[in-house]
Design a protein around this motif. Structure first.
Motif, mmCIF file in Angstrom:
data_model
loop_
_atom_site.group_PDB
_atom_site.id
_atom_site.type_symbol
_atom_site.label_atom_id
_atom_site.label_comp_id
_atom_site.label_asym_id
_atom_site.label_seq_id
_atom_site.Cartn_x
_atom_site.Cartn_y
_atom_site.Cartn_z
ATOM 1 N N ARG A 54 0.834 -1.214 0.000
ATOM 2 C CA ARG A 54 0.000 0.000 0.000
ATOM 3 C C ARG A 54 0.870 1.266 0.000
ATOM 4 O O ARG A 54 0.547 2.251 -0.653
ATOM 5 N N THR A 55 1.980 1.221 0.747
ATOM 6 C CA THR A 55 2.866 2.396 0.779
ATOM 7 C C THR A 55 3.451 2.647 -0.612
ATOM 8 O O THR A 55 3.447 3.772 -1.112
ATOM 9 N N ALA A 57 2.326 1.473 -3.488
ATOM 10 C CA ALA A 57 1.245 1.718 -4.457
ATOM 11 C C ALA A 57 0.831 3.191 -4.461
ATOM 12 O O ALA A 57 0.632 3.794 -5.522
ATOM 13 N N GLN A 58 0.726 3.740 -3.266
ATOM 14 C CA GLN A 58 0.277 5.134 -3.162
ATOM 15 C C GLN A 58 1.234 6.065 -3.921
ATOM 16 O O GLN A 58 0.813 6.938 -4.667
ATOM 17 N N ARG A 59 2.527 5.819 -3.760
ATOM 18 C CA ARG A 59 3.538 6.694 -4.373
ATOM 19 C C ARG A 59 3.628 6.468 -5.888
ATOM 20 O O ARG A 59 3.740 7.407 -6.675
ATOM 21 N N ALA A 61 1.251 5.344 -7.758
ATOM 22 C CA ALA A 61 0.010 5.850 -8.361
ATOM 23 C C ALA A 61 0.136 7.332 -8.698
ATOM 24 O O ALA A 61 -0.335 7.798 -9.744
ATOM 25 N N THR A 62 0.817 8.069 -7.833
ATOM 26 C CA THR A 62 1.021 9.498 -8.096
ATOM 27 C C THR A 62 1.809 9.679 -9.384
ATOM 28 O O THR A 62 1.485 10.519 -10.218
ATOM 29 N N SER A 67 -5.171 5.640 -10.089
ATOM 30 C CA SER A 67 -5.221 4.952 -8.783
ATOM 31 C C SER A 67 -4.677 3.533 -8.903
ATOM 32 O O SER A 67 -4.762 2.921 -9.975
ATOM 33 N N ILE A 69 -5.446 0.035 -6.972
ATOM 34 C CA ILE A 69 -6.349 -0.601 -6.006
ATOM 35 C C ILE A 69 -5.669 -1.865 -5.493
ATOM 36 O O ILE A 69 -5.228 -2.702 -6.285
ATOM 37 N N TYR A 278 8.324 3.692 -10.684
ATOM 38 C CA TYR A 278 8.908 3.265 -9.412
ATOM 39 C C TYR A 278 10.275 3.912 -9.197
ATOM 40 O O TYR A 278 10.605 4.344 -8.082
ATOM 41 N N PHE A 287 10.003 9.818 0.293
ATOM 42 C CA PHE A 287 9.426 8.471 0.173
ATOM 43 C C PHE A 287 10.371 7.429 0.790
ATOM 44 O O PHE A 287 9.960 6.607 1.615
#
Ligand code: MLT
Length: 332
Positions: A54-55, A57-59, A61-62, A67, A69, A278, A287
């Protein structure tokens, strides 16, 4: 002659259609991603894989401008999620968070695995690695790892050891530990170490090895006690906690690696977009500092790319094949 001309015209038309088709596919790929992307996490919510995924993925996604999921598909040491991911359309919209267990050890632990980590997936990028902490409840009678090991040796199978299921990293590390200290525990499999940790705090199990990123808040909050770390050296985030290798078990190291894999057949242009996103995230100090502050080891950029990650996955498969064979573990 007229017949031959017709054949040539038909062939030319066929080539034109094929070229137009190839162009249409390229357009779809060059717009990637134009909608949300799903990452399948093969363990329960609240565990270490889920937290790291999740950590990251959030970055990412930006960077992607779409998004991500996270879809938790737990069970069978992560192999249920891997099986689901291997069968998805290879278009870059469903990716898999694979790790040491599902991508390296599983082929040697399960007789009827429904996927082949190397044939059915392509590596995209490697996440940071995470060492582990040997955890007991804060009111546990064991004050040191040595006390725990002595009790385990004296009372075979009495102590219950929580894991995230056969072949998970918590299970592999626990088996390695039991073999090293020559003791027998009763392993209790969960759908992830998140639920195992809840039971550890609740007193249903005695001990577990879990990754430092999820152990940290519970140790800092006084709910769990870390008896030892499986890292090479001590971690400032866990003041006063020794490593296993420095005292009780020289040479005993364990950490979990994971990363993103795509179903085989995913276009290389899609892999490039994901890798670049990435790498941009990794170049952002806020990050990487956030990861380090959670006890996660950030790897150098040249280690995380698809090529080195693929080589690493292959070498880990060879290693776990050897370890599992030498330990005499029969596949189930
Ligand atoms: C494992 O033990 O392999 C996993 O990291 C468990 C989890 O993420 O819940």
């Amino acid at each position: 002659m007229v017949g031959l001309t017709k054949v040539i015209l038909r062939l030319a038309a066929g080539v034109a259609v094929a070229v137009a088709g190839a162009g249409a596919v390229s357009a779809a790929e060059s717009n990637y991603p134009n909608r949300a992307v799903t990452w399948i996490v093969p363990f329960a919510v609240g565990g270490p894989t889920d937290a790291v995924a999740r950590t990251v993925a959030q970055r990412v996604a930006t960077e992607l401008g779409q998004s991500i999921i996270v879809d938790n598909v737990p069970g069978a040491g992560g192999t249920l999620g891997a099986t689901r991911a291997a069968r998805t359309k290879p278009d870059g919209y469903t990716l898999f968070v694979g790790h040491i267990g599902t991508m390296a050890a599983a082929p040697y632990l399960f007789n009827a695995l429904n996927y082949d980590p190397l044939r059915d997936f392509v590596p995209v990028f490697r996440f940071p690695d995470t060492p582990m902490a040997l955890l007991v409840r804060s009111d546990s009678p064991f004050k040191t790892a040595s006390e725990l090991f002595e009790a385990a040796r004296k009372n075979p199978e009495k102590l219950t050891f929580g894991t995230a299921g056969v072949g998970s990293s918590s299970h592999l590390a626990a088996e390695h530990l039991a073999a090293t200290i020559k003791a027998k525990f009763t392993f209790v499999p969960y759908k992830g170490t998140g639920p195992a940790m809840t039971d550890l705090m609740g007193g249903q199990i005695d001990v577990m090895l879990d990754q430092t990123n999820v152990a940290l808040p519970q140790v800092q909050g006084g709910r769990l006690k870390a008896l030892a770390l499986t890292s090479q050296s001590r971690m400032p985030l866990f003041p006063g906690v020794p490593t296993l290798t420095e005292r009780e078990l020289p040479g005993f190291l364990a950490s979990t690696w994971y990363g993103i894999y795509a179903p085989a057949g995913t276009p290389s242009v899609v892999i490039d977009v994901l890798r670049e996103a990435y790498l941009k995230a990794l170049a952002d100090k806020s990050f990487t500092d956030g990861l380090k502050n959670n006890g996660i080891d950030v790897l150098a950029a040249d280690q995380v790319k698809p090529g080195p990650f693929g080589d690493f996955t292959r070498s880990e498969q060879a290693k776990w094949q050897r370890v599992i064979r030498d330990a005499g573990i029969t596949p189930q």
